[in-house]
Design a protein around this motif. Structure first.
Motif, PDB file in Angstrom:
ATOM      1  N   MET A   1       0.838  -1.181   0.000  1.00 38.32           N
ATOM      2  CA  MET A   1       0.000   0.000   0.000  1.00 38.32           C
ATOM      3  C   MET A   1       0.882   1.244   0.000  1.00 38.32           C
ATOM      4  O   MET A   1       1.789   1.348   0.810  1.00 38.32           O
ATOM      5  CB  MET A   1      -0.871  -0.036   1.266  1.00 38.32           C
ATOM      6  N   VAL A   2       0.616   2.154  -0.886  1.00 36.03           N
ATOM      7  CA  VAL A   2       1.340   3.424  -0.925  1.00 36.03           C
ATOM      8  C   VAL A   2       0.464   4.478  -0.259  1.00 36.03           C
ATOM      9  O   VAL A   2      -0.616   4.806  -0.755  1.00 36.03           O
ATOM     10  CB  VAL A   2       1.680   3.838  -2.379  1.00 36.03           C
ATOM     11  N   TRP A   3       0.911   4.991   0.874  1.00 35.60           N
ATOM     12  CA  TRP A   3       0.141   5.966   1.631  1.00 35.60           C
ATOM     13  C   TRP A   3       0.427   7.376   1.137  1.00 35.60           C
ATOM     14  O   TRP A   3       1.584   7.799   1.108  1.00 35.60           O
ATOM     15  CB  TRP A   3       0.463   5.841   3.113  1.00 35.60           C
ATOM     16  N   LYS A   4      -0.616   8.095   0.771  1.00 37.17           N
ATOM     17  CA  LYS A   4      -0.483   9.494   0.354  1.00 37.17           C
ATOM     18  C   LYS A   4      -0.214  10.328   1.598  1.00 37.17           C
ATOM     19  O   LYS A   4      -1.048  10.376   2.505  1.00 37.17           O
ATOM     20  CB  LYS A   4      -1.744   9.984  -0.347  1.00 37.17           C
ATOM     21  N   THR A   5       0.942  10.963   1.612  1.00 34.41           N
ATOM     22  CA  THR A   5       1.384  11.691   2.798  1.00 34.41           C
ATOM     23  C   THR A   5       1.678  13.144   2.465  1.00 34.41           C
ATOM     24  O   THR A   5       2.284  13.438   1.429  1.00 34.41           O
ATOM     25  CB  THR A   5       2.649  11.029   3.386  1.00 34.41           C
ATOM     26  N   ALA A   6       1.266  14.033   3.350  1.00 35.98           N
ATOM     27  CA  ALA A   6       1.567  15.460   3.219  1.00 35.98           C
ATOM     28  C   ALA A   6       2.413  15.883   4.411  1.00 35.98           C
ATOM     29  O   ALA A   6       2.245  15.367   5.520  1.00 35.98           O
ATOM     30  CB  ALA A   6       0.279  16.267   3.161  1.00 35.98           C
ATOM     31  N   ILE A   7       3.304  16.831   4.170  1.00 42.75           N
ATOM     32  CA  ILE A   7       4.169  17.371   5.221  1.00 42.75           C
ATOM     33  C   ILE A   7       3.852  18.848   5.379  1.00 42.75           C
ATOM     34  O   ILE A   7       3.830  19.600   4.386  1.00 42.75           O
ATOM     35  CB  ILE A   7       5.663  17.205   4.874  1.00 42.75           C
ATOM     36  N   GLU A  34      10.597   3.759   5.121  1.00 38.83           N
ATOM     37  CA  GLU A  34      10.066   2.892   6.172  1.00 38.83           C
ATOM     38  C   GLU A  34       8.582   2.577   5.997  1.00 38.83           C
ATOM     39  O   GLU A  34       8.143   1.478   6.305  1.00 38.83           O
ATOM     40  CB  GLU A  34      10.287   3.522   7.555  1.00 38.83           C
ATOM     41  N   LEU A  35       7.821   3.560   5.545  1.00 39.31           N
ATOM     42  CA  LEU A  35       6.372   3.395   5.444  1.00 39.31           C
ATOM     43  C   LEU A  35       5.930   3.026   4.033  1.00 39.31           C
ATOM     44  O   LEU A  35       4.837   2.514   3.843  1.00 39.31           O
ATOM     45  CB  LEU A  35       5.679   4.684   5.901  1.00 39.31           C
ATOM     46  N   GLY A  36       6.796   3.279   3.062  1.00 35.07           N
ATOM     47  CA  GLY A  36       6.399   3.041   1.677  1.00 35.07           C
ATOM     48  C   GLY A  36       5.396   4.069   1.191  1.00 35.07           C
ATOM     49  O   GLY A  36       4.568   3.782   0.332  1.00 35.07           O
ATOM     50  N   GLY A  37       5.469   5.256   1.749  1.00 34.07           N
ATOM     51  CA  GLY A  37       4.529   6.317   1.399  1.00 34.07           C
ATOM     52  C   GLY A  37       5.036   7.198   0.274  1.00 34.07           C
ATOM     53  O   GLY A  37       6.201   7.130  -0.115  1.00 34.07           O
ATOM     54  N   GLU A  38       4.127   8.021  -0.224  1.00 33.43           N
ATOM     55  CA  GLU A  38       4.431   8.977  -1.287  1.00 33.43           C
ATOM     56  C   GLU A  38       4.067  10.369  -0.789  1.00 33.43           C
ATOM     57  O   GLU A  38       2.966  10.581  -0.268  1.00 33.43           O
ATOM     58  CB  GLU A  38       3.602   8.635  -2.527  1.00 33.43           C
ATOM     59  N   ILE A  39       4.972  11.322  -0.937  1.00 29.85           N
ATOM     60  CA  ILE A  39       4.700  12.696  -0.522  1.00 29.85           C
ATOM     61  C   ILE A  39       3.880  13.363  -1.627  1.00 29.85           C
ATOM     62  O   ILE A  39       4.350  13.528  -2.749  1.00 29.85           O
ATOM     63  CB  ILE A  39       6.003  13.490  -0.256  1.00 29.85           C
ATOM     64  N   VAL A  40       2.641  13.746  -1.285  1.00 28.47           N
ATOM     65  CA  VAL A  40       1.752  14.355  -2.272  1.00 28.47           C
ATOM     66  C   VAL A  40       1.727  15.873  -2.164  1.00 28.47           C
ATOM     67  O   VAL A  40       1.303  16.553  -3.104  1.00 28.47           O
ATOM     68  CB  VAL A  40       0.314  13.806  -2.173  1.00 28.47           C
ATOM     69  N   GLU A  41       2.193  16.419  -1.034  1.00 32.06           N
ATOM     70  CA  GLU A  41       2.251  17.869  -0.867  1.00 32.06           C
ATOM     71  C   GLU A  41       3.184  18.187   0.289  1.00 32.06           C
ATOM     72  O   GLU A  41       3.264  17.430   1.260  1.00 32.06           O
ATOM     73  CB  GLU A  41       0.855  18.444  -0.596  1.00 32.06           C
ATOM     74  N   TYR A  42       3.882  19.310   0.159  1.00 33.90           N
ATOM     75  CA  TYR A  42       4.783  19.792   1.196  1.00 33.90           C
ATOM     76  C   TYR A  42       4.669  21.300   1.236  1.00 33.90           C
ATOM     77  O   TYR A  42       4.666  21.945   0.175  1.00 33.90           O
ATOM     78  CB  TYR A  42       6.228  19.371   0.885  1.00 33.90           C
ATOM     79  N   ARG A  43       4.549  21.856   2.426  1.00 34.74           N
ATOM     80  CA  ARG A  43       4.524  23.310   2.537  1.00 34.74           C
ATOM     81  C   ARG A  43       5.043  23.773   3.884  1.00 34.74           C
ATOM     82  O   ARG A  43       5.033  23.015   4.851  1.00 34.74           O
ATOM     83  CB  ARG A  43       3.130  23.856   2.270  1.00 34.74           C
ATOM     84  N   ILE A  44       5.479  25.015   3.897  1.00 35.73           N
ATOM     85  CA  ILE A  44       5.953  25.672   5.118  1.00 35.73           C
ATOM     86  C   ILE A  44       5.063  26.891   5.354  1.00 35.73           C
ATOM     87  O   ILE A  44       4.839  27.683   4.426  1.00 35.73           O
ATOM     88  CB  ILE A  44       7.417  26.144   4.988  1.00 35.73           C
ATOM     89  N   VAL A  45       4.586  27.023   6.576  1.00 36.81           N
ATOM     90  CA  VAL A  45       3.784  28.184   6.952  1.00 36.81           C
ATOM     91  C   VAL A  45       4.374  28.792   8.218  1.00 36.81           C
ATOM     92  O   VAL A  45       5.068  28.116   8.974  1.00 36.81           O
ATOM     93  CB  VAL A  45       2.303  27.808   7.191  1.00 36.81           C
ATOM     94  N   PRO A  46       4.102  30.075   8.465  1.00 36.49           N
ATOM     95  CA  PRO A  46       4.561  30.673   9.720  1.00 36.49           C
ATOM     96  C   PRO A  46       3.803  30.085  10.904  1.00 36.49           C
ATOM     97  O   PRO A  46       2.752  29.458  10.742  1.00 36.49           O
ATOM     98  CB  PRO A  46       4.251  32.172   9.548  1.00 36.49           C
ATOM     99  N   ASP A  47       4.319  30.317  12.095  1.00 38.68           N
ATOM    100  CA  ASP A  47       3.681  29.840  13.327  1.00 38.68           C
ATOM    101  C   ASP A  47       2.449  30.701  13.625  1.00 38.68           C
ATOM    102  O   ASP A  47       2.409  31.421  14.626  1.00 38.68           O
ATOM    103  CB  ASP A  47       4.671  29.903  14.497  1.00 38.68           C
ATOM    104  N   GLU A  48       1.476  30.621  12.757  1.00 39.68           N
ATOM    105  CA  GLU A  48       0.215  31.345  12.908  1.00 39.68           C
ATOM    106  C   GLU A  48      -0.913  30.324  12.889  1.00 39.68           C
ATOM    107  O   GLU A  48      -1.056  29.581  11.912  1.00 39.68           O
ATOM    108  CB  GLU A  48       0.019  32.348  11.770  1.00 39.68           C
ATOM    109  N   GLN A  49      -1.705  30.293  13.943  1.00 38.20           N
ATOM    110  CA  GLN A  49      -2.739  29.279  14.073  1.00 38.20           C
ATOM    111  C   GLN A  49      -3.671  29.228  12.862  1.00 38.20           C
ATOM    112  O   GLN A  49      -3.979  28.143  12.360  1.00 38.20           O
ATOM    113  CB  GLN A  49      -3.538  29.512  15.361  1.00 38.20           C
ATOM    114  N   ASP A  50      -4.114  30.382  12.377  1.00 36.41           N
ATOM    115  CA  ASP A  50      -5.042  30.398  11.238  1.00 36.41           C
ATOM    116  C   ASP A  50      -4.422  29.801   9.979  1.00 36.41           C
ATOM    117  O   ASP A  50      -5.103  29.107   9.216  1.00 36.41           O
ATOM    118  CB  ASP A  50      -5.540  31.816  10.953  1.00 36.41           C
TER     119      ASP A  50
END
Length: 161
Positions: A1-7, A34-50
């Motif tokens: 199983m390839v798990w769709k993973t976002a970071i 280790e998990l056999g996953g696929e990264i489908v999205e990656y993003r960086i945001v500021p430390d802002e709750q919203d």
């Protein structure tokens, strides 16, 4: 199983391009190897709750990731709001996973008791908060890696008894 993973990285300096996001690279390597996953999205945001909330909703609802791994914003500093943002978007908490991460890492590093990360479910997505350092990411993710496939099967509705 390839798990769709976002970071999702929560970092003021990272979002301004002032710091390289090495923690996300550790996540990527562990997910793929280790998990056999696929990264489908990656993003960086500021430390802002919203902004964290908006990204978590988009990663779960639009990208339909099976797993969202966050890094950063999980300690005691005033701008560390990732657990609060995560709590606002999840429907159910998975406390045992966060407890396992803290308990495992505390055996080597008592400072792990200051880690406030949580784990929870939104729709058919598991969200896991991880610390903001490469070492913290590795230790905490390693503590739950053996249970992630079964958890993801359950969360995504594919678990067969």
């Amino acid at each position: 199983m390839v798990w769709k993973t976002a970071i999702l990285t929560a970092s003021d300096k990272g979002s301004r391009g002032e710091r390289e996001d090495t923690s996300a690279q550790v996540i990527r390597e562990l997910v793929e190897e280790e998990l056999g996953g696929e990264i489908v999205e990656y993003r960086i945001v500021p430390d802002e709750q919203d902004e964290i909330i908006a990204s978590l909703i988009e990663l779960t609802d639009y990208f339909q990731a099976d797993l969202v791994l966050t890094t950063g914003g999980t300690e005691l500093a005033i701008r560390d709001v990732t657990p609060e943002a995560t709590r606002r978007v999840i429907e159910r908490e998975v406390p045992g996973m966060a407890e396992a991460m803290r308990a495992t890492v505390m055996q080597k590093n008592r400072g792990a008791m200051l880690f406030r990360g949580i784990c929870g479910i939104r729709g058919r997505t598991l969200i896991v908060n991880l610390p903001g350092t490469p070492k913290g990411v590795h230790e905490n993710l390693a503590a739950i890696m053996d249970q992630l496939p079964e958890a993801l099967l359950m969360v995504t509705g594919q678990f067969r008894q």
